[in-house]
Design a protein around this motif. Structure first.
Motif, PDB file in Angstrom:
ATOM      1  N   TRP A 370       0.816  -1.206   0.000  1.00 39.67           N
ATOM      2  CA  TRP A 370       0.000   0.000   0.000  1.00 39.67           C
ATOM      3  C   TRP A 370       0.858   1.267   0.000  1.00 39.67           C
ATOM      4  O   TRP A 370       0.512   2.262  -0.620  1.00 39.67           O
ATOM      5  N   ASP A 371       2.006   1.225   0.693  1.00 38.27           N
ATOM      6  CA  ASP A 371       2.860   2.414   0.774  1.00 38.27           C
ATOM      7  C   ASP A 371       3.833   2.524  -0.395  1.00 38.27           C
ATOM      8  O   ASP A 371       4.696   3.414  -0.424  1.00 38.27           O
ATOM      9  N   GLY A 372       3.754   1.598  -1.381  1.00 34.87           N
ATOM     10  CA  GLY A 372       4.590   1.684  -2.575  1.00 34.87           C
ATOM     11  C   GLY A 372       5.938   1.020  -2.444  1.00 34.87           C
ATOM     12  O   GLY A 372       6.769   1.126  -3.351  1.00 34.87           O
ATOM     13  N   SER A 373       6.202   0.293  -1.357  1.00 33.76           N
ATOM     14  CA  SER A 373       7.520  -0.311  -1.136  1.00 33.76           C
ATOM     15  C   SER A 373       7.594  -1.758  -1.616  1.00 33.76           C
ATOM     16  O   SER A 373       8.601  -2.427  -1.389  1.00 33.76           O
ATOM     17  N   GLY A 374       6.525  -2.242  -2.267  1.00 34.97           N
ATOM     18  CA  GLY A 374       6.510  -3.632  -2.712  1.00 34.97           C
ATOM     19  C   GLY A 374       7.166  -3.808  -4.071  1.00 34.97           C
ATOM     20  O   GLY A 374       7.818  -2.906  -4.601  1.00 34.97           O
ATOM     21  N   TYR A 375       6.966  -4.982  -4.643  1.00 38.22           N
ATOM     22  CA  TYR A 375       7.566  -5.298  -5.950  1.00 38.22           C
ATOM     23  C   TYR A 375       6.533  -6.051  -6.784  1.00 38.22           C
ATOM     24  O   TYR A 375       5.533  -6.545  -6.240  1.00 38.22           O
ATOM     25  N   PRO A 376       6.654  -6.129  -8.105  1.00 34.76           N
ATOM     26  CA  PRO A 376       7.831  -5.743  -8.914  1.00 34.76           C
ATOM     27  C   PRO A 376       7.813  -4.301  -9.397  1.00 34.76           C
ATOM     28  O   PRO A 376       8.829  -3.777  -9.828  1.00 34.76           O
ATOM     29  N   LYS A 377       6.642  -3.609  -9.356  1.00 32.63           N
ATOM     30  CA  LYS A 377       6.534  -2.291  -9.978  1.00 32.63           C
ATOM     31  C   LYS A 377       6.519  -1.148  -8.966  1.00 32.63           C
ATOM     32  O   LYS A 377       6.549   0.017  -9.345  1.00 32.63           O
ATOM     33  N   GLY A 378       6.463  -1.457  -7.693  1.00 34.78           N
ATOM     34  CA  GLY A 378       6.418  -0.407  -6.681  1.00 34.78           C
ATOM     35  C   GLY A 378       5.127   0.389  -6.710  1.00 34.78           C
ATOM     36  O   GLY A 378       5.117   1.576  -6.407  1.00 34.78           O
ATOM     37  N   LEU A 379       4.032  -0.263  -7.056  1.00 33.48           N
ATOM     38  CA  LEU A 379       2.736   0.423  -7.075  1.00 33.48           C
ATOM     39  C   LEU A 379       2.284   0.728  -5.654  1.00 33.48           C
ATOM     40  O   LEU A 379       2.694   0.059  -4.692  1.00 33.48           O
ATOM     41  N   GLY A 380       1.398   1.718  -5.520  1.00 38.66           N
ATOM     42  CA  GLY A 380       0.905   2.083  -4.201  1.00 38.66           C
ATOM     43  C   GLY A 380      -0.572   2.409  -4.221  1.00 38.66           C
ATOM     44  O   GLY A 380      -1.122   2.809  -5.249  1.00 38.66           O
ATOM     45  N   GLU A 381      -1.203   2.205  -3.077  1.00 41.96           N
ATOM     46  CA  GLU A 381      -2.607   2.551  -2.844  1.00 41.96           C
ATOM     47  C   GLU A 381      -3.511   2.013  -3.954  1.00 41.96           C
ATOM     48  O   GLU A 381      -3.426   0.837  -4.319  1.00 41.96           O
ATOM     49  N   SER A 382      -4.392   2.897  -4.488  1.00 37.12           N
ATOM     50  CA  SER A 382      -5.394   2.413  -5.447  1.00 37.12           C
ATOM     51  C   SER A 382      -4.811   2.058  -6.800  1.00 37.12           C
ATOM     52  O   SER A 382      -5.527   1.515  -7.654  1.00 37.12           O
ATOM     53  N   ASP A 383      -3.528   2.348  -7.031  1.00 36.54           N
ATOM     54  CA  ASP A 383      -2.903   1.908  -8.274  1.00 36.54           C
ATOM     55  C   ASP A 383      -2.726   0.388  -8.295  1.00 36.54           C
ATOM     56  O   ASP A 383      -2.586  -0.216  -9.362  1.00 36.54           O
ATOM     57  N   ILE A 384      -2.725  -0.219  -7.122  1.00 40.57           N
ATOM     58  CA  ILE A 384      -2.656  -1.685  -7.042  1.00 40.57           C
ATOM     59  C   ILE A 384      -4.057  -2.226  -7.332  1.00 40.57           C
ATOM     60  O   ILE A 384      -5.038  -1.813  -6.700  1.00 40.57           O
ATOM     61  N   PRO A 385      -4.221  -3.127  -8.277  1.00 33.77           N
ATOM     62  CA  PRO A 385      -5.554  -3.679  -8.561  1.00 33.77           C
ATOM     63  C   PRO A 385      -6.183  -4.271  -7.313  1.00 33.77           C
ATOM     64  O   PRO A 385      -5.488  -4.846  -6.462  1.00 33.77           O
ATOM     65  N   ILE A 386      -7.492  -4.138  -7.176  1.00 30.08           N
ATOM     66  CA  ILE A 386      -8.196  -4.611  -5.976  1.00 30.08           C
ATOM     67  C   ILE A 386      -8.013  -6.108  -5.778  1.00 30.08           C
ATOM     68  O   ILE A 386      -7.896  -6.582  -4.651  1.00 30.08           O
ATOM     69  N   CYS A 387      -7.937  -6.874  -6.889  1.00 32.96           N
ATOM     70  CA  CYS A 387      -7.762  -8.321  -6.753  1.00 32.96           C
ATOM     71  C   CYS A 387      -6.405  -8.641  -6.130  1.00 32.96           C
ATOM     72  O   CYS A 387      -6.281  -9.558  -5.291  1.00 32.96           O
ATOM     73  N   ALA A 388      -5.358  -7.887  -6.497  1.00 34.60           N
ATOM     74  CA  ALA A 388      -4.029  -8.109  -5.928  1.00 34.60           C
ATOM     75  C   ALA A 388      -3.992  -7.699  -4.467  1.00 34.60           C
ATOM     76  O   ALA A 388      -3.294  -8.332  -3.641  1.00 34.60           O
ATOM     77  N   ARG A 389      -4.706  -6.638  -4.098  1.00 31.70           N
ATOM     78  CA  ARG A 389      -4.745  -6.204  -2.701  1.00 31.70           C
ATOM     79  C   ARG A 389      -5.395  -7.263  -1.815  1.00 31.70           C
ATOM     80  O   ARG A 389      -4.961  -7.525  -0.680  1.00 31.70           O
TER      81      ARG A 389
END
Length: 448
Positions: A370-389
């Motif tokens: 959620w804070d953008g520190s993940g991988y592989p693309k470093g997406l954060g918050e609502s930019d991460i698809p709901i299914c992946a969240r």
């Protein structure tokens, strides 16, 4: 189709003839109805206007006559001036009304009679002025004589002429009504003719259609039976293919999970967690524009493929009991992007696009934070698809309570605490809250 083509040609001719007759009748009726409407509307408008104008004219003439009479009875100049002022206003209104009627009056007799009324009114006003002069000069008796003789005669004559004009209008109404009744009669006759033609045509068509109904019904039954047989075979084939595909996918996922010493229960549990969390999010109204019933069904179906990319990771790394080096962890992280590519290659030709999209998003994005520190693309918050969240919460929770080669299993209490505390950093805070709120359901699945 061959049976349909053998419908008698006479039916076509009969329908064509009936259609022509009916259309002609409808055109005639429409013309007559338009004429009726037009005549009626004009007659009502003009008659009402003429009657109102004549009523106003008679009323104003009578009022003017009374004002002239009051003028003769008054003695003070001030009172006379008031009467003369009111009489002047009435005269102006009467002349205006006469001019308005002059533009509308048509017809030789009625027009001639109107001009008589107009002339009488002008003469009346001339005599009324003489009465005013007599009253102002003090000749009140002479003025009264003029009022009761000359002016009264003018008023009586004007009233009589107005009554005659009213008779003319009534006669015009009777004539117009007669024409309207004739038009209505013609329209009704045309309507009955059309109805008879339509009824005859329908009767003949019914007789002819009944003669081929049995053949058409038999042909229809054969077609329905054949269609039903083919539909059943198609559905059975589709169900077999879907079952085979789903079993293959789950089998692949279990095989991949077993490489890092998991029994395959991780795939089943995470799929159940995903379903419970998605349904709970639906109930709370979270992302309901995306989390439809169909979407959730596809999400649960795609969940087993979240770690399918681990197939490209060496067993040495997957089963390493100790802490991974930076290079080894970078290799592990590649399973997300690889998973997305594998899903596209494996499913793009045999599944619907939305399912493939969800499976790709889960495989690629379940390690985003959620804070953008993940991988592989470093997406954060609502930019991460709901299914992946949703997948991220389910995957981490099951990993926490499961024993792995590199760690011991945590308690359920500790796992829920970590999920709750990680809301807003690792996880979608709303999904973390919802997940904790359905703890009893989650624990029931984890205990199986």
């Amino acid at each position: 189709m061959k049976l349909v083509k053998r419908i008698p040609f006479q039916m076509f001719i009969l329908n064509l003839f009936a259609s022509i007759v009916c259309i002609t009748g409808i055109i005639v009726m429409r013309y007559n109805l338009n004429e009726i409407t037009y005549n009626y509307k004009n007659n009502i408008e003009y008659s009402v206007a003429d009657r109102l104008n004549m009523s106003d004219l008679s009323r104003m003439m009578s009022r003017h006559y009374m004002v002239v009479a009051w003028h003769a009875l008054e003695e003070s100049p001030e009172a006379m001036a008031v009467c003369e002022e009111e009489a002047a206003g009435l005269k102006e209104d009467i002349i205006g009304k006469l001019d308005e009627m002059n533009e509308r009056i048509a017809g030789d007799e009625k027009e001639q009679l109107f001009h008589t009324v107009y002339s009488s009114a002008i003469s009346y006003f001339s005599n009324a002025e003489r009465v005013f002069e007599m009253s102002r000069e003090g000749n009140s008796e002479t003025a009264k004589y003029y009022i009761t003789s000359y002016l009264a005669d003018f008023i009586n004559q004007i009233t009589e002429d107005i009554d005659i004009m009213d008779d003319y209008i009534a006669e015009e109404m009777r004539v117009t009504t007669g024409r309207m009744e004739h038009s209505i009669l013609v329209a009704r006759v045309c309507e009955k003719v059309c109805m008879v033609c339509i009824c005859l045509t329908m009767a003949v068509c019914i007789i002819l259609c009944v003669s081929i109904t049995s053949r058409l019904e038999k042909y229809k039954d054969l077609l329905e039976e054949e269609n039903e047989r083919k539909s059943r075979a198609l559905v059975e084939h589709k169900n077999r293919m879907l079952a085979l595909q789903e079993n293959t996918i789950i089998g692949m996922a279990n095989l991949i999970e077993s490489r890092d010493q998991d029994t395959g229960q991780h795939v089943k549990r995470t799929s159940r967690y995903v379903e419970l969390l998605a349904r709970a999010a639906q109930r709370t109204g979270y992302c309901t524009d995306i989390l439809t019933d169909d979407y959730v069904e596809l999400l649960v179906k795609a969940a087993p493929m979240h770690d399918i990319g681990k197939i490209v990771v060496s067993d040495v790394i997957l089963r390493k009991p100790g802490r991974l080096t930076k290079e080894e962890f970078d290799t592990i992280k590649e399973h997300t992007s690889a998973g997305g590519r594998i899903v596209v290659e494996v499913l793009s030709g045999i599944e619907e696009k939305e399912y493939v999209d969800i499976a790709v998003q889960i495989a690629e994005g379940h390690h985003e934070k959620w804070d953008g520190s993940g991988y592989p693309k470093g997406l954060g918050e609502s930019d991460i698809p709901i299914c992946a969240r949703i997948m991220a919460v389910a995957d981490v929770f099951d990993a926490l309570i499961s024993k792995r080669c590199y760690k011991e299993a945590m308690s359920v209490d500790t796992a829920f605490s970590i999920i709750e505390e990680s809301g807003g950093s690792h996880f979608d805070p709303e999904l973390a809250r919802i997940f904790v709120s359905i703890r009893s359901e989650i624990e029931a699945v984890s205990a199986e």
